[in-house]
Design a protein around this motif. Sequence first.
Motif, PDB file in Angstrom:
ATOM      1  N   LEU A 102      37.286  21.556  49.114  1.00 11.75           N
ATOM      2  CA  LEU A 102      36.890  20.606  48.071  1.00 11.75           C
ATOM      3  C   LEU A 102      36.792  21.365  46.758  1.00 11.75           C
ATOM      4  N   GLN A 103      37.354  20.788  45.699  1.00 16.14           N
ATOM      5  CA  GLN A 103      37.328  21.451  44.401  1.00 16.14           C
ATOM      6  C   GLN A 103      37.099  20.432  43.279  1.00 16.14           C
ATOM      7  N   ILE A 104      36.607  20.957  42.149  1.00 17.09           N
ATOM      8  CA  ILE A 104      36.379  20.134  40.963  1.00 17.09           C
ATOM      9  C   ILE A 104      37.092  20.787  39.785  1.00 17.09           C
ATOM     10  N   TYR A 105      37.860  19.967  39.071  1.00 21.70           N
ATOM     11  CA  TYR A 105      38.656  20.406  37.919  1.00 21.70           C
ATOM     12  C   TYR A 105      38.193  19.676  36.660  1.00 21.70           C
ATOM     13  N   LEU A 106      38.409  20.307  35.507  1.00 24.48           N
ATOM     14  CA  LEU A 106      38.138  19.688  34.209  1.00 24.48           C
ATOM     15  C   LEU A 106      39.409  19.660  33.376  1.00 24.48           C
ATOM     16  N   SER A 107      39.543  18.606  32.561  1.00 25.76           N
ATOM     17  CA  SER A 107      40.628  18.525  31.581  1.00 25.76           C
ATOM     18  C   SER A 107      40.078  17.902  30.307  1.00 25.76           C
ATOM     19  N   LYS A 108      40.212  18.629  29.194  1.00 22.31           N
ATOM     20  CA  LYS A 108      39.646  18.164  27.929  1.00 22.31           C
ATOM     21  C   LYS A 108      40.519  17.088  27.303  1.00 22.31           C
ATOM     22  N   ALA A 109      39.895  15.990  26.927  1.00 23.64           N
ATOM     23  CA  ALA A 109      40.615  14.894  26.273  1.00 23.64           C
ATOM     24  C   ALA A 109      40.834  15.226  24.801  1.00 23.64           C
ATOM     25  N   PRO A 110      41.953  14.791  24.225  1.00 23.29           N
ATOM     26  CA  PRO A 110      42.181  15.026  22.791  1.00 23.29           C
ATOM     27  C   PRO A 110      41.301  14.169  21.901  1.00 23.29           C
ATOM     28  N   GLY A 111      40.689  13.152  22.467  1.00 20.54           N
ATOM     29  CA  GLY A 111      39.807  12.258  21.727  1.00 20.54           C
ATOM     30  C   GLY A 111      38.859  11.581  22.690  1.00 20.54           C
ATOM     31  N   ASP A 112      38.856  10.252  22.677  1.00 16.74           N
ATOM     32  CA  ASP A 112      38.016   9.472  23.581  1.00 16.74           C
ATOM     33  C   ASP A 112      38.560   9.587  25.004  1.00 16.74           C
ATOM     34  N   VAL A 113      37.723  10.058  25.916  1.00 14.61           N
ATOM     35  CA  VAL A 113      38.173  10.268  27.295  1.00 14.61           C
ATOM     36  C   VAL A 113      38.584   8.955  27.956  1.00 14.61           C
ATOM     37  N   ARG A 114      38.089   7.833  27.445  1.00 13.65           N
ATOM     38  CA  ARG A 114      38.462   6.542  28.020  1.00 13.65           C
ATOM     39  C   ARG A 114      39.923   6.188  27.752  1.00 13.65           C
ATOM     40  N   ASP A 115      40.532   6.907  26.807  1.00 17.23           N
ATOM     41  CA  ASP A 115      41.950   6.688  26.500  1.00 17.23           C
ATOM     42  C   ASP A 115      42.842   7.788  27.070  1.00 17.23           C
ATOM     43  N   TYR A 116      42.257   8.715  27.803  1.00 16.33           N
ATOM     44  CA  TYR A 116      42.983   9.917  28.224  1.00 16.33           C
ATOM     45  C   TYR A 116      43.567   9.736  29.616  1.00 16.33           C
ATOM     46  N   ASP A 117      44.856  10.095  29.748  1.00 18.02           N
ATOM     47  CA  ASP A 117      45.565   9.912  31.023  1.00 18.02           C
ATOM     48  C   ASP A 117      45.610  11.167  31.880  1.00 18.02           C
ATOM     49  N   GLY A 118      44.996  12.266  31.422  1.00 14.97           N
ATOM     50  CA  GLY A 118      44.969  13.486  32.227  1.00 14.97           C
ATOM     51  C   GLY A 118      46.239  14.303  32.174  1.00 14.97           C
TER      52      GLY A 118
END
Length: 244
Positions: A102-118
């Motif tokens: 089991l692992q957990i990853y992070l990806s920073k959104a360029p703006g609002d994370v609600r608009d971010y597709d990963g």
Amino acid sequence: MKNLSLLALAALAPVLSMAHYHFPHLIINGQVTGAHEYVREHDNGYMPSWSDGAFLNSNDLRCNKGSQNHMRQPKTAKVTAGKDEIGFATNVHAHIQHPGPLQIYLSKAPGDVRDYDGSGDWFKVYQIGHQDGSTADKAWLSWDKEKFTFKLPKEIPAGQYLMRIEHIATHQPYTGREFFLQCAHIEVVSDYNGASPKDTFKIPGVYNRNQPFFKYDSWANPQPTVCPMPGGSMWPNNNNYNHI
């Protein structure tokens, strides 16, 4: 009253014995938040994904099938780097009873994370594997657990992120796999201004069938005593490896 109790137990039975699971709850400092309050829903229900390996090359590997239909529904949780303990809980206290990492990853959104597709860069911040010397089902540290938390490293730059949990079940015949995954929305408060996270990768792109993890065969006789871990190294160090 007795009949009501029997009915209640009958209703709970499928949940208590459920082999499949998902991760709709974000945990912040021990507080389990509401289902999908901060976590993106998806359209895959309790089912795992694999499709004979084709899933490794799909954009659905980011936050699961149909998650793009629910991008703007969750709220974004504010957490502090170097201070807060965060993570995920399974649905209705379902205990994981499949072997695998089991692992957990992070990806920073360029703006609002609600608009971010990963589609940007990802990096690993948490992982649990198996006990030394065994890959038997109950040797996996995620076995029979329902909550997975870690201290958010102080070396996380400020901003909004997708936080992705992934459990990869290894019990399928030969080198088959089952992916259970989900993404949460977080906003990291941080005064860190050092080097950017290293060993980043894209999803899809992080996995392929030729990697050692995907060649591990839980059905081999004798069963292997080591299963290589998937994905890259953890940022910024291994402090969150096998931390329960």
